[in-house]
Design a protein around this motif. Structure first.
Motif, mmCIF file in Angstrom:
data_model
loop_
_atom_site.group_PDB
_atom_site.id
_atom_site.type_symbol
_atom_site.label_atom_id
_atom_site.label_comp_id
_atom_site.label_asym_id
_atom_site.label_seq_id
_atom_site.Cartn_x
_atom_site.Cartn_y
_atom_site.Cartn_z
ATOM 1 N N GLN A 157 0.834 -1.201 0.000
ATOM 2 C CA GLN A 157 0.000 0.000 0.000
ATOM 3 C C GLN A 157 0.873 1.258 0.000
ATOM 4 O OE1 GLN A 157 -3.389 0.199 -0.097
ATOM 5 N NE2 GLN A 157 -3.528 -2.029 -0.259
ATOM 6 N N PRO A 158 0.347 2.365 -0.515
ATOM 7 C CA PRO A 158 1.097 3.623 -0.475
ATOM 8 C C PRO A 158 1.240 4.145 0.948
ATOM 9 C CG PRO A 158 -1.138 4.028 -1.210
ATOM 10 C CD PRO A 158 -0.979 2.538 -1.135
ATOM 11 N N CYS A 159 2.218 4.963 1.153
ATOM 12 C CA CYS A 159 2.428 5.623 2.446
ATOM 13 C C CYS A 159 3.125 6.947 2.168
ATOM 14 C CB CYS A 159 3.246 4.742 3.393
ATOM 15 S SG CYS A 159 4.745 4.051 2.657
ATOM 16 N N SER A 160 3.234 7.788 3.149
ATOM 17 C CA SER A 160 3.797 9.112 2.899
ATOM 18 C C SER A 160 4.293 9.748 4.185
ATOM 19 C CB SER A 160 2.752 10.020 2.238
ATOM 20 O OG SER A 160 1.606 10.138 3.068
ATOM 21 N N TRP A 168 0.041 5.982 6.503
ATOM 22 C CA TRP A 168 -0.079 4.793 5.675
ATOM 23 C C TRP A 168 -1.556 4.455 5.512
ATOM 24 C CZ3 TRP A 168 0.775 4.794 10.816
ATOM 25 C CH2 TRP A 168 0.079 3.886 11.610
ATOM 26 N N TYR A 169 -1.837 3.510 4.664
ATOM 27 C CA TYR A 169 -3.223 3.204 4.301
ATOM 28 C C TYR A 169 -3.489 1.719 4.437
ATOM 29 C CZ TYR A 169 -2.711 7.868 2.417
ATOM 30 O OH TYR A 169 -2.450 9.203 2.293
ATOM 31 N N GLU A 170 -4.646 1.406 4.964
ATOM 32 C CA GLU A 170 -5.064 0.019 5.133
ATOM 33 C C GLU A 170 -6.305 -0.240 4.293
ATOM 34 O OE1 GLU A 170 -5.583 -0.640 9.284
ATOM 35 O OE2 GLU A 170 -3.455 -0.318 9.764
ATOM 36 N N PRO A 171 -6.380 -1.413 3.655
ATOM 37 C CA PRO A 171 -7.518 -1.709 2.766
ATOM 38 C C PRO A 171 -8.852 -1.657 3.502
ATOM 39 C CG PRO A 171 -5.744 -3.305 2.479
ATOM 40 C CD PRO A 171 -5.403 -2.511 3.693
ATOM 41 N N PRO A 176 -10.475 -0.857 -3.634
ATOM 42 C CA PRO A 176 -9.379 0.085 -3.872
ATOM 43 C C PRO A 176 -9.846 1.535 -3.834
ATOM 44 C CG PRO A 176 -9.358 -1.714 -5.471
ATOM 45 C CD PRO A 176 -10.647 -1.823 -4.708
ATOM 46 N N LEU A 177 -8.931 2.391 -3.424
ATOM 47 C CA LEU A 177 -9.158 3.842 -3.322
ATOM 48 C C LEU A 177 -10.200 4.196 -2.268
ATOM 49 C CD1 LEU A 177 -9.044 4.841 -7.101
ATOM 50 C CD2 LEU A 177 -7.186 4.661 -5.456
ATOM 51 N N ASN A 178 -10.521 3.238 -1.417
ATOM 52 C CA ASN A 178 -11.389 3.509 -0.273
ATOM 53 C C ASN A 178 -10.674 3.111 1.013
ATOM 54 O OD1 ASN A 178 -14.135 4.376 -1.401
ATOM 55 N ND2 ASN A 178 -13.696 2.541 -2.592
ATOM 56 N N GLU A 179 -9.342 3.183 0.966
ATOM 57 C CA GLU A 179 -8.548 2.771 2.109
ATOM 58 C C GLU A 179 -8.768 3.682 3.314
ATOM 59 O OE1 GLU A 179 -6.222 1.558 -1.581
ATOM 60 O OE2 GLU A 179 -7.217 3.375 -0.881
ATOM 61 N N ARG A 241 -2.626 9.720 -4.135
ATOM 62 C CA ARG A 241 -2.890 9.943 -2.705
ATOM 63 C C ARG A 241 -3.308 11.384 -2.417
ATOM 64 N NH1 ARG A 241 -4.970 6.054 -0.298
ATOM 65 N NH2 ARG A 241 -5.335 5.477 -2.453
ATOM 66 N N PRO A 242 -2.616 12.395 -2.960
ATOM 67 C CA PRO A 242 -3.092 13.766 -2.723
ATOM 68 C C PRO A 242 -4.514 13.984 -3.212
ATOM 69 C CG PRO A 242 -0.857 13.804 -3.553
ATOM 70 C CD PRO A 242 -1.318 12.385 -3.651
#
Length: 432
Positions: A157-160, A168-171, A176-179, A241-242
């Motif tokens: 997953q992406p993180c920043s 970070w993002y969790e499913p 997808p894209l609703n993390e 992500r942005p």
């Protein structure tokens, strides 16, 4: 020509910007090594010259774009100040792009030092000991929000990293894209560490290890350690992500996407060597992701305003101040390494970023058609004939291996001394 005296005045800037220009702009800086850093610098300089930089409320960066994103965020008062302060801040980036970071790291790794630790140490030459907390705005300096993006090899997953810490993002069950976004407030993290995580290209650098101890967080806040690497593997545009974030918060009116990703040319190589083969495979995956990302953005065009500034674009070269067409076609082929860039490469990338930004924003009707061309030349202005200029850039597209063995850097001498000592010892011991 004195670039500082030829830049537009405040009065000229007011006449350049149209009523269609957005009031709140997000700026996404793609990956692509120092090629991306320098191309984006041309874009940022253009925004400064026309008076739009003050409208930038968010800057996101990935890999090479994260270098400039963090530097602009850290020194916002200088980049948004007068012409001299902008040039002074930019000079630090240019010096860093001529430092030969990649080869310095490879030479020192011959002595057993960790490449990722060396990468962090190199970034400290640009960012010093500044931490994420230094990105926070204050009463005197209302800075934009900064986000540099990575991807977790652990979760996929992406993180920043942002001014408050690590995200970070969790499913989510919705797909997808609703993390679900998770974060740990860790403003004490060094900026050099965050940029290294965002630009640790997997074939060359190991991932950065993120732990609860590193974040000074409780185990309950960050139970599973993560290995984080170059965000370009997930989204080299640095926009997903942005956009995901700002779709939930009405804080921006439009995005400028500065894309320094080059063309994907055919190759006649057999790829029998492991590293080039893995790099090529990674590039194919990143190309596929980039193609899908643009298609995904098309469906959001009605909801959001996007201005795409692509390094692969060519602009009208008949107008004074633009690059010759032969040169423009070669710019996207400049290598994406972190080795030393020449004055010719630097000036070409900056001019092209400036010129493409001008053309695209005129096309969007954000600025008037009579907006001046680039007159900012922080390195020696190139006066080469067009074909020779283009030939030189074509050569610069090839990765330079020979400088790795530079005799001007002490690790090579140490490695040679160790090798010679081992060889002598072997010759002495062999008769026994």
């Amino acid at each position: 020509m004195d670039a500082e005296l030829s830049a537009p005045t405040n009065e000229a800037q007011a006449s350049i910007i149209t009523s269609k220009a957005p009031k709140r702009i997000g700026l996404a800086l793609s990956g692509g090594g120092f090629r991306a850093t320098l191309f984006h610098l041309g874009v940022v300089r253009f925004l400064f010259d026309v008076g739009l930089l003050s409208r930038v409320h968010f800057i996101g960066g990935v890999s090479g774009g994260s270098i400039l994103a963090m530097h602009v965020g850290l020194h916002w008062d200088r980049y948004s100040g007068d012409h001299a302060s902008f040039s002074g801040a930019a000079r630090e980036v240019l010096d860093f792009c001529q430092r030969d970071v990649r080869n310095r790291i490879i030479r020192r790794s011959l002595l057993g030092q960790s490449r990722i630790r060396l990468l962090i140490a190199e970034y400290k030459h640009l960012f010093g000991d500044h931490t994420l907390s230094d990105l926070l705005p204050n009463k005197e300096i209302p800075k934009p929000r900064i986000m540099v993006q990575c991807v977790s090899l652990t979760t996929g997953q992406p993180c920043s990293f942002g001014r408050s810490g690590y995200m970070w993002y969790e499913p989510d069950k919705q797909g997808p894209l609703n993390e679900i976004e998770r974060s740990v407030v860790a403003p004490q993290l060094p900026i050099a560490f965050a940029v290294a995580a965002s630009s640790a290209f997997p074939p060359l650098f190991p991932p950065v290890h993120i732990t609860a101890g590193l974040l000074h967080a409780k185990y309950s806040e960050f139970q599973n350690a993560q290995y984080v690497t170059d965000g370009g593997v997930y989204d080299n545009l640095g926009i997903e992500r942005p956009l995901w974030h700002f779709e939930q918060h009405d804080e921006l009116d439009a995005f400028i996407v500065s894309d320094a990703g080059g063309t994907f040319d055919w190759s006649m190589e057999h790829f029998g060597i492991t590293l080039p083969r893995n790099v090529r495979a990674t590039n194919i995956l990143m190309k596929r992701v980039g193609d899908l990302m643009y298609r995904w953005l098309e469906h959001r065009q009605k909801k959001h305003g996007f201005a795409y500034i692509r390094i692969t674009e060519t602009i009208n070269s008949s107008i004074d101040g633009t690059l010759p067409p032969e040169v423009q076609r070669c710019v996207s082929g400049i290598r994406t390494d972190l080795d030393a860039f020449t004055d010719l490469e630097i000036s070409t990338l900056i001019q092209h970023g400036y010129g493409v930004a001008r053309q695209q924003l005129i096309g969007r009707s954000w600025i008037s058609a009579n907006t001046p061309h680039c007159k900012w030349f922080p390195v020696q202005f190139n006066s080469m004939e067009a074909n020779a200029w283009a030939d030189s850039l074509c050569k610069s597209g090839k990765r330079k291996i020979l400088p790795i063995f530079s005799l001007c850097d002490w690790p090579i001498w140490v490695a040679m001394a160790v090798f010679t000592s081992v060889l002598i010892l072997a010759l002495v011991m062999y008769p026994l």
